[in-house]
Design an enzyme around this catalytic site. Structure first.
Site, PDB file in Angstrom:
ATOM      1  N   ASP A 231       0.859  -1.189   0.000  1.00  0.00           N
ATOM      2  CA  ASP A 231       0.000   0.000   0.000  1.00  0.00           C
ATOM      3  C   ASP A 231       0.889   1.231   0.000  1.00  0.00           C
ATOM      4  OD1 ASP A 231      -2.240   1.801   0.360  1.00  0.00           O
ATOM      5  OD2 ASP A 231      -3.325   0.140   1.277  1.00  0.00           O
ATOM      6  N   HIS A 269     -13.019  -0.732  -7.047  1.00  0.00           N
ATOM      7  CA  HIS A 269     -14.206   0.137  -7.051  1.00  0.00           C
ATOM      8  C   HIS A 269     -13.869   1.597  -6.715  1.00  0.00           C
ATOM      9  CE1 HIS A 269     -15.482  -0.318  -2.496  1.00  0.00           C
ATOM     10  NE2 HIS A 269     -14.240   0.073  -2.630  1.00  0.00           N
TER      11      HIS A 269
END
Length: 364
Positions: A231, A269
Site C-alpha cells: 500500500d 471500485h
C-alpha cells in the site's frame, strides 16, 4: 358497478399518493437512522448491555456511560426508542411490571467493541468513520458533480481522500480502523468460501492492503503462503507486524511486487475504468511469467437482484461518487470489459456470504 370500480380506483390512487408522500418523508430523514446508530456506538450502549449479560433499563444504561457529565435520560430514551423501532435493540416490559428493559439483537451484536476473546467482528469503527463529518461532507456535493463533474471529496475538502488521509492523522486512523474491521468480517467469509482458491498459491501480494489485516487473516489459515502487504508508504507505516507477512510501501500505478497471485479487496471500485485497466496491467506484470491469477474482491451489481446485500451494493456505488476518485461499482458485463482490455480474457465469479463477491481473473 362502474361507479364502484371508479371509486375503488380513486381510493387506490389516493393511498398510493399518500404512500408516496410518506416515502419522501422517510428518505428525507433517513440520515437520522445513521446518526442514532452513531450515537449508540459513541455511547457504547451495545457494550454496556452486553456487560450485564441480559436486558437492562435506561437507568442502568445511563449509569454505564462513564463520561456522562450531565446525563439526560429523556434524550437517551428517545434515541433508543427509534433504534428499537429499527430493530437495532429489543425492548420488553420487566416481569415485575417495572421499567422497560433493552437488549441486544442480531444487528446490535455487530456493534460490540468488547468481547471476552477480542475476536468477535464489529462494524463499530466503520459506523464511526462513515458518519464522521469529514466523511459525510462530500455527500452534499453529488448534485454539483452532476452539473460540473469532478470529485465530491475534493470539492468538500480541497484534496482527494488519499491526500487528505496522508495529511490528517486523525482521519487516517478513522479510515484505517474502518477498513480493518471490514477486512476482518469480509475475510472470514472469503477464507471459508474460497478454500480451494488459496491452496495452490505459493506467494500472494495484497494490493491496497491497508495496515495488513487481510493478509494476516490469509496467513493464519494458509501459513504456507508467502504474503506481501502492499500500500502507500504512509499507510503501511502504521501496520503491525504479522508472522509471514512483509509490508511494502509503493504505488500500484508504477509497479506491484511479483507473486503467484495478486489480491485486491475493495480497491478496483475506488477507480475509473481507465485507471482499473492500468492497475490490472500492473497486476499482470506482477504475475510470474503470466501464470497465476488476480483475485478481486468487490461488488458485482445485479440491477434486478433481491439478495440480502444487493441493495447495499447500489448504496456503495453512490459512496464511490462521494469518496472515490472516479470509482464505481460494476455489473458483470462492466467487469468483463475492463478485464479483457487489461489482458485477462478469462474470469470466474464466486459468491460468498459477504457484501462483495470474488472475481478470479486469468491472463491466459
Amino acid at each position: 358497478m362502474g361507479e364502484e370500480t371508479h371509486a375503488a380506483t380513486e381510493t387506490e390512487e389516493t393511498l398510493l399518493t399518500l404512500q408516496g408522500q410518506a416515502n419522501i418523508w422517510n428518505y428525507m430523514f433517513s440520515f437520522a437512522d445513521s446518526m442514532a446508530l452513531k450515537s449508540a456506538v459513541e455511547l457504547r450502549i451495545p457494550d454496556i448491555i452486553h456487560r450485564h449479560g441480559e436486558p437492562i433499563s435506561l437507568t442502568q444504561i445511563l449509569a454505564g456511560i462513564s463520561d456522562a457529565s450531565s446525563p439526560d435520560i429523556t434524550c437517551l430514551a428517545r434515541i433508543i426508542r427509534l433504534l428499537v423501532r429499527r430493530k437495532i435493540f429489543s425492548a420488553h416490559q420487566a416481569s415485575d411490571g417495572g421499567d422497560t428493559l433493552y437488549g441486544l439483537t442480531h444487528s446490535s451484536r455487530w456493534l460490540l467493541s468488547e468481547s471476552p476473546s477480542g475476536s468477535e467482528p464489529s462494524l463499530s469503527p466503520m459506523v464511526l468513520m462513515e458518519n464522521h463529518a469529514w466523511a459525510t461532507a462530500p455527500w452534499h456535493y453529488l448534485s454539483q458533480c452532476v452539473r460540473e463533474g469532478g470529485f465530491a471529496f475534493k470539492k468538500a475538502h480541497g484534496r482527494e481522500i488519499w491526500e487528505f488521509a496522508s495529511e490528517n492523522s486523525e482521519f487516517n486512523k478513522l479510515f484505517n480502523d474502518g477498513m480493518a474491521c471490514t477486512a476482518k468480517i469480509v475475510m472470514s467469509a472469503i477464507i471459508s468460501g474460497y478454500k480451494d482458491g488459496f491452496e495452490s498459491v505459493g506467494s500472494l501480494v495484497d494490493v491496497g492492503g491497508g495496515t495488513g489485516e487481510t493478509v494476516c487473516e490469509i496467513v493464519k489459515s494458509y501459513p504456507h503462503i508467502k504474503c506481501i502487504n502492499f500500500d502507500l508508504p504512509h499507510v503501511v507505516a502504521t501496520a503491525s507486524k504479522c508472522e509471514g507477512v512483509t509490508h511494502v510501501g509503493g504505488d500500484m500505478f508504477q509497479a506491484i511486487p511479483k507473486a503467484d497471485a495478486v489480491f485486491m479487496k475493495w480497491v478496483m471500485h475506488d477507480w475509473s475504468d481507465e485507471n482499473c485497466v492500468k492497475i490490472l496491467k500492473k497486476c499482470k506484470e506482477a504475475l510470474a511469467e503470466e501464470r497465476g491469477k488476480v483475485i478481486i474482491v468487490d461488488f458485482v451489481l445485479k440491477p434486478e437482484g433481491d439478495g440480502i446485500f444487493d441493495d447495499t451494493a447500489f448504496v456503495f456505488d453512490l459512496l464511490m461518487i462521494a469518496h472515490a476518485s472516479g470509482g464505481r461499482e460494476r455489473t458483470e458485463l462492466e467487469w468483463k470489459k475492463i478485464l479483457q482490455e487489461a489482458g485477462f480474457p478469462r474470469y470466474n465469479i464466486i459468491t460468498v456470504k459477504a457484501l462483495p463477491s470474488i472475481i478470479e481473473a486469468y491472463p491466459i
